[in-house]
Write a protein that holds these residues in place. Structure first.
Motif, PDB file in Angstrom:
ATOM      1  N   MET A  83      -5.755  14.614  -6.614  1.00  0.00           N
ATOM      2  CA  MET A  83      -6.032  14.089  -7.960  1.00  0.00           C
ATOM      3  C   MET A  83      -7.184  14.858  -8.618  1.00  0.00           C
ATOM      4  O   MET A  83      -7.176  15.059  -9.839  1.00  0.00           O
ATOM      5  CB  MET A  83      -6.326  12.593  -7.892  1.00  0.00           C
ATOM      6  N   LEU A 123      -6.348   8.618   1.865  1.00  0.00           N
ATOM      7  CA  LEU A 123      -7.173   8.465   0.670  1.00  0.00           C
ATOM      8  C   LEU A 123      -7.862   9.779   0.312  1.00  0.00           C
ATOM      9  O   LEU A 123      -7.935  10.169  -0.859  1.00  0.00           O
ATOM     10  CB  LEU A 123      -8.203   7.356   0.893  1.00  0.00           C
ATOM     11  N   ALA A 165       2.461   1.842  -3.470  1.00  0.00           N
ATOM     12  CA  ALA A 165       1.489   2.322  -4.459  1.00  0.00           C
ATOM     13  C   ALA A 165       1.085   3.764  -4.169  1.00  0.00           C
ATOM     14  O   ALA A 165       0.946   4.589  -5.083  1.00  0.00           O
ATOM     15  CB  ALA A 165       0.266   1.414  -4.449  1.00  0.00           C
ATOM     16  N   SER A 166       0.918   4.041  -2.884  1.00  0.00           N
ATOM     17  CA  SER A 166       0.534   5.402  -2.498  1.00  0.00           C
ATOM     18  C   SER A 166       1.640   6.397  -2.839  1.00  0.00           C
ATOM     19  O   SER A 166       1.369   7.496  -3.345  1.00  0.00           O
ATOM     20  CB  SER A 166       0.237   5.425  -0.989  1.00  0.00           C
ATOM     21  N   ASP A 211      -3.131  17.340  12.924  1.00  0.00           N
ATOM     22  CA  ASP A 211      -3.482  15.995  12.461  1.00  0.00           C
ATOM     23  C   ASP A 211      -3.186  15.907  10.987  1.00  0.00           C
ATOM     24  O   ASP A 211      -3.360  16.877  10.250  1.00  0.00           O
ATOM     25  CB  ASP A 211      -4.968  15.716  12.698  1.00  0.00           C
ATOM     26  N   TYR A 212      -2.718  14.759  10.571  1.00  0.00           N
ATOM     27  CA  TYR A 212      -2.542  14.538   9.136  1.00  0.00           C
ATOM     28  C   TYR A 212      -3.889  14.165   8.541  1.00  0.00           C
ATOM     29  O   TYR A 212      -4.671  13.446   9.185  1.00  0.00           O
ATOM     30  CB  TYR A 212      -1.551  13.397   8.889  1.00  0.00           C
ATOM     31  N   LEU A 270      -5.240  12.174  -1.167  1.00  0.00           N
ATOM     32  CA  LEU A 270      -4.903  11.785  -2.531  1.00  0.00           C
ATOM     33  C   LEU A 270      -6.043  12.142  -3.485  1.00  0.00           C
ATOM     34  O   LEU A 270      -5.812  12.633  -4.599  1.00  0.00           O
ATOM     35  CB  LEU A 270      -4.631  10.275  -2.559  1.00  0.00           C
ATOM     36  N   ALA A 287       3.884   6.044  -5.164  1.00  0.00           N
ATOM     37  CA  ALA A 287       3.945   6.158  -6.616  1.00  0.00           C
ATOM     38  C   ALA A 287       2.861   7.102  -7.128  1.00  0.00           C
ATOM     39  O   ALA A 287       3.103   7.946  -8.001  1.00  0.00           O
ATOM     40  CB  ALA A 287       3.790   4.774  -7.244  1.00  0.00           C
ATOM     41  N   LEU A 288       1.680   6.956  -6.570  1.00  0.00           N
ATOM     42  CA  LEU A 288       0.588   7.848  -6.981  1.00  0.00           C
ATOM     43  C   LEU A 288       0.884   9.298  -6.595  1.00  0.00           C
ATOM     44  O   LEU A 288       0.591  10.222  -7.356  1.00  0.00           O
ATOM     45  CB  LEU A 288      -0.715   7.415  -6.310  1.00  0.00           C
ATOM     46  N   GLY A 295       2.639   6.668   6.422  1.00  0.00           N
ATOM     47  CA  GLY A 295       2.281   7.050   7.781  1.00  0.00           C
ATOM     48  C   GLY A 295       3.422   7.725   8.514  1.00  0.00           C
ATOM     49  O   GLY A 295       3.456   7.769   9.743  1.00  0.00           O
ATOM     50  N   GLN A 343       0.825  -1.200   0.000  1.00  0.00           N
ATOM     51  CA  GLN A 343       0.000   0.000   0.000  1.00  0.00           C
ATOM     52  C   GLN A 343       0.864   1.257   0.000  1.00  0.00           C
ATOM     53  O   GLN A 343       0.594   2.214  -0.724  1.00  0.00           O
ATOM     54  CB  GLN A 343      -0.917  -0.001   1.222  1.00  0.00           C
TER      55      GLN A 343
END
Lengths: 216, 379
Positions: A178, A171, A68-69, A166-167, A174, A71-72, A145, A65
């Motif tokens: 996007m 999702l 991929a995250s 807070d972060y 992103l 990379a995105l 994270g 995960q």
């Protein structure tokens, strides 16, 4: 791996995507913008850059995960700067490219250059979280994270790690980035359509000595 | 183009899919017997009038917290603040217990609702050490054995945060033995002391290697060249936040961390005659003040200092501090008078100068102040 060793242990998990992103924005993007068909070239480059980030993240031991995250995130940031450059007037692309990169760095370093103001703020509700959410490093770190604001370097040069923040959910963050990128690319597409209707106002004019050869 | 778009979509899907949860091998260690007596020191009692004022100030503070409590029993939407406020009630002179009603049972339920599979107790990923540590300290203060499993799992979580060879940090690394926020790898003395306080309050195995490794890190945060093997820029016996680093500048020692460092040494079982303890105590003697957090930037970390100072002095067990000019200070009286002077009319305390380390939050600062006064009153 050299970059990983140079970075604070806290930022080390971001080393691979950071390295790929920096190389892509400095080298791959100008090359793509100078291509005969820059839109397709930027999109292809974004895909290659994301794939490279994914591969390096995996080699660096990141989970499925997280890789991929990352990379995105790299692809998204690349496409953001790419779209901004493509929307610029033809003769200003190089300048806009430089400005965009400067803005990206400035945004990344907001916790540092706003340090004095942050330290003296009495109420920080929402503001700090907004600042954190806008930071490109937050996007890069979202999948892993990583609490990069508590890294030794940021903690040393900014009070933000000692304030309440807070972060954003990875999702959600992103998705917002996007969506923003999608809007920018709609703008690019509209501009290309307008240019096709009025060929003399060609948007993607890349000054070249052999311009006659690359003109459509 | 389709290939490009579909590839990006595939990447997005990959990022969204949750990886299979890693199997936890959290040992189901039976909980140690719970004991959480507040540290006390043999000393002359506070003057009766001041003692009465302290009790009233504690009551006023608790009343403020009661009004500020959310319906779910929490404070400030935070596990950490909730646990500290709960501890303030449980350790207060009135000795509140679960039998006193929902204002005690709801915060307990709130903490338990945030217990994670890995044993941590936190609403966020990046304060897991602090939150878990203060949560089990509060749960232990209830004296209720039914929380033993949650406490035991949390103990293992805290111990697992410690950086050592298994994490790639060899003994000579400055981070070795340290514990950080829990969402990262960078340790600091503040997180370390919170974790050690929690492990001590919950009777964690005193023979566990955690304590010895912790001492390695704690000692490296002390600006004392005789007992510290890392390079330091200051050599005054006090403690900094990280080895040779202070958020208040350079590698300076300061009040909050020196109290935290002294507490850490004592929690880890170091004797009062140990040169590290003596050097820390001497720093406190040389920098004795309750007007500021000594050697910190203006107003920063003031109430953290008061809280840690009260606990450190109570644990050290001397009723007075003789400063380096030979002046004798009754630290309980000084601290009580200072905190009483800073209490607002509504019973709360808040840092009006600096918001750093959450000190702009009256719920947190009130809880810290009450816990400090509880130590003053109990001794």
């Amino acid at each position: 791996m050299t970059l990983r060793r140079l970075l604070d242990p806290l930022l080390a998990p971001c080393a691979a995507p950071l390295a790929v992103l920096a190389a892509a924005l400095l080298l791959a993007l100008p090359a793509a913008l100078g291509h005969r068909t820059p839109i397709a070239a930027v999109l292809r480059a974004a895909l290659r850059v994301a794939a490279l980030a994914l591969a390096l993240a995996w080699l660096d031991g990141a989970g499925f995960q997280a890789g991929a995250s990352a990379a995105l995130a790299v692809g998204t940031l690349f496409l953001t700067v790419g779209a901004i450059c493509l929307l610029a007037p033809p003769r200003a692309i190089a300048a806009v490219h430089a400005l965009s990169l400067s803005a990206l760095v400035a945004l990344t370093l907001t916790p540092v250059w706003l340090a004095e103001g942050l330290a003296s703020m009495r109420r920080t509700d929402g503001f700090i979280d907004g600042l954190v959410a806008m930071n490109p490093l937050t996007l890069l770190a979202a999948g892993t994270g990583v609490d990069y604001l508590r890294s030794e370097w940021f903690y040393r040069y900014s009070p933000i790690g000692s304030l309440r923040y807070d972060y954003p959910e990875a999702l959600m963050l992103l998705s917002v980035w996007m969506a923003g990128v999608a809007l920018l690319w709609v703008g690019v597409a509209l501009r290309r359509a307008a240019t096709r209707r009025h060929p003399k106002g060609r948007a993607f004019h890349i000054p070249q000595s052999n311009e006659a050869e690359i003109a459509p | 183009m389709k290939f490009v778009i579909s590839s990006l979509l595939a990447l997005l899907i990959c990022a969204v899919i949750q990886p299979q949860a890693l199997a936890e091998d959290a040992p189901a260690t039976p909980a140690e017997p719970i004991s959480n007596a507040a540290p006390a020191a043999a000393s002359p009692a506070l003057p009766a009038e001041l003692r009465s004022k302290v009790k009233r100030a504690i009551d006023d503070g608790l009343r403020y917290l009661r009004e500020a409590q959310a319906d779910d029993g929490s404070w400030s939407d935070s596990v950490g603040v909730t646990a500290l406020a709960l501890r303030a009630y449980l350790e207060s002179p009135r000795g509140y217990t679960e039998a006193d009603g929902p204002f005690i049972t709801r915060p307990i339920a709130y903490l338990l609702a945030h217990v994670k599979d890995d044993g941590s107790i936190s609403e966020t990923n990046h304060n897991r050490n602090y939150n878990t540590a203060v949560s089990i300290t509060a749960l232990a203060a209830t004296g209720n054995d039914k929380f033993a499993d949650s406490i035991a799992n949390a103990q293992q979580f805290l111990a697992g945060l410690q950086l050592d060879d298994a994490d790639g940090y060899e003994r000579d690394h400055k981070y070795y033995g340290g514990i950080g926020y829990g969402g990262d790898e960078r340790p600091d003395l503040s997180n370390m002391y919170m974790a050690l306080e929690a492990l001590k309050a919950t009777d964690f195995d005193p023979d566990d290697p955690v304590w010895e490794k912790a001492l390695v890190f704690v000692s490296r945060n002390q600006n004392n060249s005789e007992t510290n093997d890392v390079e330091i820029s200051v050599d005054d016996g006090g403690f900094s936040y990280m080895p040779n680093y202070s958020p208040h500048g350079g590698g300076e020692s300061y009040g909050g961390m020196t109290s935290a460092g002294l507490l850490s040494l004592l929690f880890a079982g170091v004797d009062k005659t140990d040169p590290r303890v003596q050097a820390a105590y001497d720093w406190i003697r040389a920098n004795y003040t309750l007007e500021t957090n000594p050697n910190a930037k203006e107003g920063q970390g003031l109430f953290y200092y008061y809280n840690a100072f009260a606990k450190a002095m109570a644990a050290y067990g001397e009723p007075t501090v003789t400063d380096t000019d030979g002046k004798v200070h009754d630290w309980r009286r000084d601290l009580a008078e200072k905190l009483l002077s800073l209490q607002r009319k509504d019973g709360a305390w808040v840092n009006t100068i600096s918001n750093r380390w959450w000190e702009g939050d009256p719920n947190l600062v009130t809880a810290w102040s009450i816990i400090a006064l509880n130590h003053v009153y109990d001794s």
